[in-house]
Enzyme design. Structure first.
Site, short mmCIF file in Angstrom:
data_model
loop_
_atom_site.label_atom_id
_atom_site.label_comp_id
_atom_site.label_asym_id
_atom_site.label_seq_id
_atom_site.Cartn_x
_atom_site.Cartn_y
_atom_site.Cartn_z
NE ARG B 463 -35.61 31.39 1.28
CZ ARG B 463 -35.63 31.31 0.16
NH1 ARG B 463 -35.81 32.42 -0.32
NH2 ARG B 463 -35.61 30.14 -0.54
CE1 TYR B 526 -26.46 38.86 -5.30
CE2 TYR B 526 -28.05 38.21 -3.56
CZ TYR B 526 -27.26 37.72 -4.49
OH TYR B 526 -27.35 36.73 -5.23
#
Lengths: 644, 606
Positions: B463, B526
């Protein structure tokens, strides 16, 4: 107010130029749903029969009735056999050929909004689609499939009434062109409902084909939209509610006819001449209709309405979280309200997109002037009405660059069988009266056929005038100019007529404001803070508007008077229509009311309204339905009578 | 900040010591500072400072450092995947800015500080210490830090070194009416560590990192008594030295703490063998403003009214500080084996997992990635060392796509981890592969499986790379009954795509999911969601709106508010809907009794 409308394309133009045979045999490659689960019609059946939902209901029914599960399964399988379509491209090709021939003879043109088709093409790929055409004629669903074939769109499966099935051969032909048949009433039959709903949902979930059904449930004999039914709508929405589909696109389709094929048939039916049972030989006899000119036909594919966005903030989908999804769940009160609201909105979209022809205006004027009109004044008034209608947002197809008188005489020509024209004077009248002597009663009925036929055209534009007309009527009968008084009157009329017209429940304030706005814009009214005042020039418009609804008011009055004056005893529901009809007939002969009071549709609506308003009470369910006056009846009726 | 530390020669020495020993506890014993962790970790991103993804001068992606299997390797296909998936461009960078002057001066409660000094508890109001403990790892938190925007931060940090220190701190906090926010590993993704804006009292971050000892191990009962500040990997390593493990391995175990697991109801990837945190704890000691709450014995199960542990588990720091935990331990398994299975499509994969759950034969871990994640996993394949390997890869691909007819745009992969004694593992493995075969699954090798698990540790680092190039994203999770999993996955992924489009995101987002846990009655799913935010004026707001919509979609499709991340402040608005008004009222009344002054004022959950 005037929205930009899409352009229309005449699909018959191409058909008149090129070979119908080649057209029927052309390569058909429809745009498909991206989530399509490939599946054959025969596989569909076993998917439905083996579904958890149906298996659950079979077990339930079997334990309740004591019948073996095999027996119930067998029954379910038979129901499905009776119901299921077997869509075949070859049948569609056959229809494509024969309908091309028929349509070319019947219609001058069949106009389709191309943008609507493009939108549909997009919608079909994204989510399962439900087509919701208006229903005015048998022609409707043949035309729908024909159009979808023409535009390379997936062919729909169509929910049709079981009455078609009794037509030998034709029933099977329709089945092969995608129709599936449902019984008209199966209220308490759990198994039937389970088979039916699972069948529809399976097709929807798998993206098998667009589902087509008529919100109004049946053909409207009056050309007014009918109060929508929500059963099937619930079935097609449930896969979304339960998260089985991301979304469902509802596409309202408005089909309008310049001249309806079943015109006089409907009028006769309304007058109590029973609807001929659908039979193949009847259809063959109907060949006569092929030789007449039915003008143009318009099909408007509306903007797809996403169920997801409709339900946003209204349906809490988590209410379905606590029960396994195969267990049938009655819709909650919230869901019911949502379904009804959505159904009304969809029907209003249908109404708004209905193309209106100049004749609709002329019919309105002729009905208001039973003694007829001079051609010149008819033309003049038609032109006035045209502007009014346009200002109220009517979807009017008025020929460009043509003098008004020209347009009027063209329309009169197409509908000459309802008119007598002599020395420049036009009047609604019976044209082909048998020369034999007729009783006065028979004469009334003959004239009533013409009036009701004509009314069916006026009815097409009622939705445009409805709200302002209710306001006009409320103003006429209100004792003061006070806004609350007028609103109360408006609201009362709205309640009385909510079986007659499409008035969304709960929209009364919105409707009132819309009516005020339209009339204010037209300079008819001034809406002040607490008062509504008619402007000097407004009189004629208000007079016109209230007389639009006048026949309905008169009709309701007849029903009222009948209930008050004629029936002291309890009355069964079966006897009601014939009795009111003969009562109305007497009044007409005495010159005391209008022909439209004879319409059984109006009479039924009036009774339903009085029942709803608790002016009349049902005593007993089952076959013998008794009606009796309740104490509340008189106060409710008085205002109606008072306002006449 | 970490940049400045490197200029300090002493700190460099600490680092060297740390790398040599590889353990916090020992490093601490050797006299490292109280804020040692923040010196080796990023302050505005995930994980260790030395480990990060970057695009080198040749435009190739590499992962730096030495800590992971992927460290120091070149990832040749990451660039193409990155550019192709997000429409990102290596020319368009969005690097972080450093701005510590924005930290507001602390609002200190002097009498409290004096009493604290007298009690001998370590404390600091250094801005760096405060900023480091003012956030978890939600996107908006990290994004703000990278932009140099720093909101309300704790006014001071205290480091209790044992249970009685905590008792003193809590007592003083009550006396002086200061707000306490417990801080463990700082890996929250629910805005749980955010200081409430409306808080006017002095906010004290209670850092449990010094309470990191294993106090005893009981081999007869197979339990260990541990201080709650211990970090997952340290706990595991130290138990390993004694031949034991807890088997609790959440993806954040490198950084998250035992106390944090208890406070959020954590779940570990090997829960199929060892259980989730609520199954692992035998005894919990928590200090609350009312005093200490604990059970009187170490009995394995009790019928003494509602289990008081369940008031503590998931209390998210609103009731007190968990100081010590007795938890189950197991001998280290004799044998471990990874595995993977390729399925022709996601539906088949899900059906297989469902069958495995039905037969209750799930391995220690079984996970299923959807096609997008499979492709992403592929993009993280390191450069192959030999021509032979690349030939072999090509052959495998050919076999699966051409010979077996799997569509590379539909196939999906399950990764497996078996544990136990060797014979049983092999038998178990066969059973699972046999089930998989019934659903069209093909065994795809140990290596793919192992890489899948390794990715869960490095994926969080990715990320930060995205954020260097205008890509933001996050993950979120739910649990859902089996019959709704497929519908939920499809609807949520589609909702994300649609919401992004409606909010002006130029390029279709990455919207992908995987199953990380299976249960008898459902699964944990998820979702990963990321998009390129170029052209958006307020990307974080757009991100939050989409995430909000996605959560609504989850709830509408029968998913839970959270499986193991917790509620924090991020998902508070749905608590009532999730547990009913009465349920929420029960929790509130407990809070009211335990902490009437709202000393534990992080305002999570309720």
């Amino acid at each position: 107010m005037l929205k930009k409308r899409d352009d229309f394309e005449d699909i018959l133009e191409e058909r008149r130029r090129s070979s119908d045979l080649r057209y029927a045999l052309r390569c058909y490659t429809p745009t498909l749903y991206r989530g399509l689960v490939p599946c054959k019609a025969s596989m569909l059946k076993s998917i439905v029969l083996q579904s958890d939902h149906l298996q659950y209901v079979i077990k339930q029914v079997s334990s309740e009735s004591g019948e073996s599960t095999e027996g119930v399964s067998e029954e379910a399988s038979l129901i499905l056999d009776e119901m299921a379509h077997c869509l075949q491209l070859s049948t569609i090709r056959f229809f494509a050929f024969t309908l091309s021939k028929a349509f070319k003879r019947l219609f001058r043109s069949v106009c389709v909004n191309e943008e609507g088709i493009q939108r549909l093409q997009q919608a079909v790929q994204e989510h399962p689609v439900v087509l919701l055409p208006s229903h005015r004629s048998y022609m409707d669903f043949l035309m729908m499939s024909y159009l979808l074939y023409t535009y390379d769109l997936p062919l729909p499966v169509i929910a049709a009434g079981m009455d078609f099935m009794s037509m030998k051969f034709v029933g099977e032909m329709l089945r092969m062109s995608g129709a599936f048949f449902i019984r008209r009433s199966f209220g308490g039959d759990k198994l039937y409902w389970a088979v039916f709903s699972e069948y529809v949902k399976t097709m929807l979930r798998n993206g098998y084909a667009p589902i087509e059904f008529f919100l109004e449930g049946t053909r409207s004999r009056t050309c007014k939209s009918l109060t929508p039914k929500t059963g099937l709508l619930n079935i097609v929405m449930e896969p979304f509610f339960k998260g089985e589909l991301f979304d469902v696109n509802l596409v309202p389709v408005s089909i309008s006819y310049e001249r309806i094929l079943e015109e006089s048939l409907y009028a006769r039916e309304l007058l109590g001449i029973p609807k001929p049972k659908e039979s193949t030989s009847g259809l063959l006899k109907a060949r006569r209709v092929l030789s007449e000119d039915y003008g143009s036909m318009y099909v408007y594919f509306g903007h797809p309405v996403s169920v997801r966005s409709l339900a946003e903030g209204k349906i809490n989908r988590s209410q379905y979280n606590l029960l396994p999804r195969y267990i049938p769940q009655k819709p909650s009160a919230d869901t019911h309200e949502f379904l009804s609201d959505a159904a009304f909105r969809l029907v209003r979209i249908q109404e708004e997109n209905m193309v209106l022809k100049p004749w609709v205006l002329i019919a309105t004027l002729l009905l208001q002037n039973p003694d007829g009109l001079d051609l010149s004044s008819l033309a003049e008034q038609t032109d006035w009405l045209r502007h009014l209608a346009l200002a109220f947002g009517a979807f009017l197809d008025w020929p460009d660059h043509e003098a008004c008188s020209e347009v009027v005489s063209c329309s009169l020509a197409l509908h000459r069988h309802l008119l007598s024209v002599s020395a420049g004077h036009v009047q609604l009248s019976v044209t082909d009266v048998p020369q034999v002597e007729t009783t006065p009663e028979e004469a009334v009925f003959h004239q009533a056929v013409v009036v009701l036929s004509c009314a069916s055209y006026r009815n097409q534009i009622l939705h445009v005038f409805l709200r302002p007309a209710l306001l006009a009527m409320a103003m006429q009968s209100a004792n003061s100019n006070r806004k609350d008084d007028v609103y109360n009157g408006f609201n009362f009329l709205r309640k009385v007529f909510s079986n007659e017209f499409i008035l969304c429940p709960g929209d009364s304030v919105q409707d009132f404001e819309e009516a005020c706005y339209l009339l204010m814009k037209r300079g008819v009214l001034q809406v002040l803070e607490h008062e509504i005042v008619m402007s000097a020039s407004g009189h004629s418009t208000l007079a016109f508007l209230s007389s639009v609804l006048d026949p309905f008011l008169q009709g309701y009055q007849v029903v009222c008077r009948y209930l008050c004056e004629e029936t002291n005893e309890n009355l069964t529901e079966k006897e009601f229509i014939p009795a009111v009809r003969s009562f109305a007939l007497k009044l007409i002969l005495a010159g005391n009311t209008c022909y439209e009071a004879l319409s059984s549709d109006l009479q039924k609506n009036a009774l339903a309204a009085f029942l709803r308003l608790k002016a009349v009470r049902k005593l007993c369910l089952f076959t013998f339905l008794f009606l009796c006056h309740t104490g509340g009846k008189i106060p409710t009726q008085k205002p109606i009578l008072a306002r006449l | 900040m970490s940049i400045c530390y490197h200029t300090d020669p002493m700190k460099v020495v600490y680092h060297l010591i740390y790398f040599a020993i590889g353990c916090y506890e020992t490093a601490y014993k050797l006299g490292l500072s109280l804020s040692f962790r923040q010196e080796i970790m990023k302050w505005n991103g995930w994980g260790y400072s030395d480990s990060r993804f970057l695009f080198n001068k040749k435009g190739q992606a590499e992962f730096t450092g030495k800590r992971y299997r992927l460290s120091g390797l070149i990832l040749p296909s990451l660039k193409d995947w990155f550019e192709g998936t997000f429409g990102a461009n290596l020319q368009h960078k969005s690097p972080p800015t450093v701005n510590l002057s924005a930290v507001a001066p602390p609002n200190l409660n002097e009498p409290f500080i004096e009493d604290l000094k007298a009690a001998g508890v370590a404390a600091s109001h250094d801005p760096e210490d405060r900023v480091f403990r003012a956030h978890g790892h939600c996107l908006h938190e990290i994004f703000a830090l990278r932009e140099g925007r720093i909101g309300r931060v704790p006014d001071m940090v205290v480091w209790p070194s044992c249970h009685s220190d905590v008792e003193k701190i809590v007592e003083l906090a009550c006396k002086h009416n200061v707000c306490l926010i417990p801080y463990g590993g700082g890996t929250s993704v629910s805005s749980a560590l955010e200081c409430p804006h409306e808080e006017t009292r002095s906010i004290v971050s209670l850092d449990t990192s010094q309470m990191n000892r294993i106090l005893w191990i009981d081999e007869k009962n197979l339990t260990a008594h541990v201080e709650a500040g211990i970090i997952g990997q340290d706990l595991e390593r130290q138990l390993n030295e004694h031949g034991y493990c807890t088997g609790h391995e959440p993806d954040s175990m490198e950084f998250s703490s035992l106390g944090g697991w208890v406070a959020t109801r954590a779940s570990g990837m090997k829960k199929n063998i060892y259980g989730n945190i609520e199954d692992l704890v035998v005894h919990i000691k928590m200090v609350t403003p009312r005093g200490v709450i604990e059970k009187s014995c170490l009995g394995p199960r009790m019928s003494t009214g509602p289990d008081i542990h369940h008031f503590i588990l998931g209390s998210e720091g609103t009731l007190g500080v968990v100081t010590e935990v007795t938890m189950k331990i197991r001998p280290i398994p004799e044998y471990q084996k990874y595995g993977s299975v390729v399925f022709p499509n996601f539906q088949q994969g899900v059906a297989c997992l469902r069958e495995v759950a039905r037969q209750r034969c799930a391995p220690a871990s079984i996970r299923l990635m959807d096609n997008e994640q499979f492709q992403f996993g592929h993009a993280l394949k390191p450069q192959v060392s030999s021509i032979f390997m690349s030939f072999l890869d090509g052959l495998k691909k050919f076999y699966i796509t051409k010979f077996k007819g799997f569509d590379p745009h539909h196939l999906c992969v399950a990764t497996l981890l078996f544990e136990g004694d060797r014979g049983k593992v092999l038998q178990h493995e066969k059973q699972v592969y046999d089930i998989a075969a019934k659903f069209g699954g093909l065994a795809a090798g140990e290596d793919n499986g192992q890489r899948g698990y390794m990715l869960t540790f490095v994926i969080a680092y990715l990320r930060d790379l995205g954020m260097d190039y205008y890509v933001i994203g996050e993950s979120f999770e739910t649990s859902v009954p089996w019959d709704r999993v497929l519908d939920l996955c499809r609807n949520v992924k589609e909702r994300i795509v649609r919401e992004c489009k409606e909010r002006g995101v130029q390029f279709p987002p990455l919207s992908t999911c995987r199953f990380t846990q299976t249960y008898d009655a459902g699964a944990c799913v998820y979702f990963y969601f990321a998009f390129n935010y170029r052209g958006l004026s307020d990307p974080v707001h757009v991100y939050e709106q989409v995430e909000h919509a996605a959560r609504e979609e989850i709830l509408a499709n029968g998913g839970s508010l959270s499986h193991h991340h917790g509620v924090g402040k991020l998902r508070k608005e749905w608590m009532k809907e999730s547990v009913s008004g009465v349920g929420l009222g029960m929790l509130k009344s407990v809070k009211e009794y335990v902490d009437p002054q709202n000393i534990f004022g992080n305002r999570n959950l309720l």
